[in-house]
Design an enzyme around this catalytic site. Sequence first.
Site, mmCIF file in Angstrom:
data_model
loop_
_atom_site.group_PDB
_atom_site.id
_atom_site.type_symbol
_atom_site.label_atom_id
_atom_site.label_comp_id
_atom_site.label_asym_id
_atom_site.label_seq_id
_atom_site.Cartn_x
_atom_site.Cartn_y
_atom_site.Cartn_z
ATOM 1 N N HIS A 173 36.593 -36.118 -57.497
ATOM 2 C CA HIS A 173 37.579 -35.472 -58.372
ATOM 3 C C HIS A 173 37.468 -35.999 -59.798
ATOM 4 C CE1 HIS A 173 41.670 -34.045 -59.587
ATOM 5 N NE2 HIS A 173 41.637 -35.169 -60.300
ATOM 6 N N GLU A 174 37.422 -37.323 -59.942
ATOM 7 C CA GLU A 174 37.316 -37.916 -61.272
ATOM 8 C C GLU A 174 35.997 -37.540 -61.938
ATOM 9 O OE1 GLU A 174 39.769 -39.234 -62.725
ATOM 10 O OE2 GLU A 174 41.050 -39.298 -60.953
ATOM 11 N N HIS A 216 36.150 -34.201 -63.642
ATOM 12 C CA HIS A 216 36.668 -34.235 -65.018
ATOM 13 C C HIS A 216 35.553 -34.526 -66.009
ATOM 14 C CE1 HIS A 216 40.838 -33.744 -64.060
ATOM 15 N NE2 HIS A 216 40.903 -34.838 -63.320
ATOM 16 N N GLU A 260 43.189 -30.270 -63.429
ATOM 17 C CA GLU A 260 43.247 -31.032 -62.193
ATOM 18 C C GLU A 260 42.863 -30.163 -60.992
ATOM 19 O OE1 GLU A 260 43.599 -34.169 -61.923
ATOM 20 O OE2 GLU A 260 44.121 -34.587 -64.008
#
Length: 420
Positions: free
Chosen positions: A277-278, A281, A357
């Site tokens: 997930h990070e 970004h 997100e």
Amino acid sequence: MRKWLTASVLVYFLYGLFMYWYLFVMSGSGVPESYAGSSADPQTFMTGRELILSEDYSKIKNFLYFVTVPFEWFIFFIILLTGLSYKMQSWSNATSKFSAVKTSVYLFWLSLLVTVVALPVEWLGYKISVSYHITTQAFPSWMKDQVIDFWVNYLMMILIVVVLLWLIRKYEKKWWLYAWFLSIPFSFFLMFVQPVLIDPLYNDFYPLKNQQLEEKILALADEANIPAKHVYEVNMSEKTNALNAYVTGVGSNSRIVLWDTTLNRLSDNEILFIMAHEMGHYVMKHIYVGVAGYLLLSLGGLYLTHRLMKLIIGRWGTLLKIKSIKDLTALPLFLMLIGILTFASSPLTNTVSRYQEKSADMYAIEMTGDHEAAVTTFQELAKAGLSQVNPPTLVKIFRYGHPTLFERINYLEDGHESKE
């Protein structure tokens, strides 16, 4: 002055009363009936005690947020209305003939006053968090962080306000534009130094001890073409039971950081989902998109602040004891307006953030292909932080930079079902 003071106290009280009614009486946080028994229903993964605690804690936490945000504006307003700002300017003028020294002295007294007045409210939030076993930090350690906060913010404010006042006094009509130009390199500078200068003041960072997990994370990073060489962990268990992981910094100072609470509570697959997930970004350049959006909003915010300050000083300058926008006395008005505009823009910034997100969640599930780990990760986040899975609308609009856990689990479920 008495009328204004009475009116401001009354408005603040009525606002607090409304927020209490909205959060504790009107709003519910249960999932829609059609989702009962689903993975997003907290009754399927929380115990009865956890359900009660999460509901109570979330309501108290949200209420404190909504009443403390305008509390700082209220403090600034009282400082102006009672003439305290004018007196502090007089004290600072008597200390030196140098403008930077005068500004530093004024800022010290202003920062100290605001900190002391707000400290009981901060302490209340700390005690509530401790009572619900979210915060594990001892009081001396908490006070140490408060002191560090004070000095870091004070030193940063000196730099910002000295430059800001110089611009206002030299370019009264266009100061807001020049201040915005200077904020661009300053923002990137702060992002660059934060991981190595500011964050270590609060916590200890060190390379991830679990080398096998680090190898898995770095393999994911390599797959995503992210030039990461190390993963860091931070000893947050001394302060909290909540879970978190993030990417911070820019350029050569970029860091992948895991809280040790996350390492202790989640499985490797769940941690890999969070890391993916990070990385999403990073791959989708959300950091730079966020900075660009912030700079665009700050341009409009500085211009609006300039116009509003001129209007307010022109109409009520005598009452507030402000002669000119160039005076130090006007600083509480500037800070109050910046705070109000920031809060007013939060629904927009939170909407953009929630979209980013969600995109990062979708990237993570595509990268890991582990639907089960994704769902259980969000369930564990809710349990560890005693978070409401489906919070009230105003809470989501003003507080949530992430989709609600109800939304995150459901769109993962929907995507999984569509693939099947």
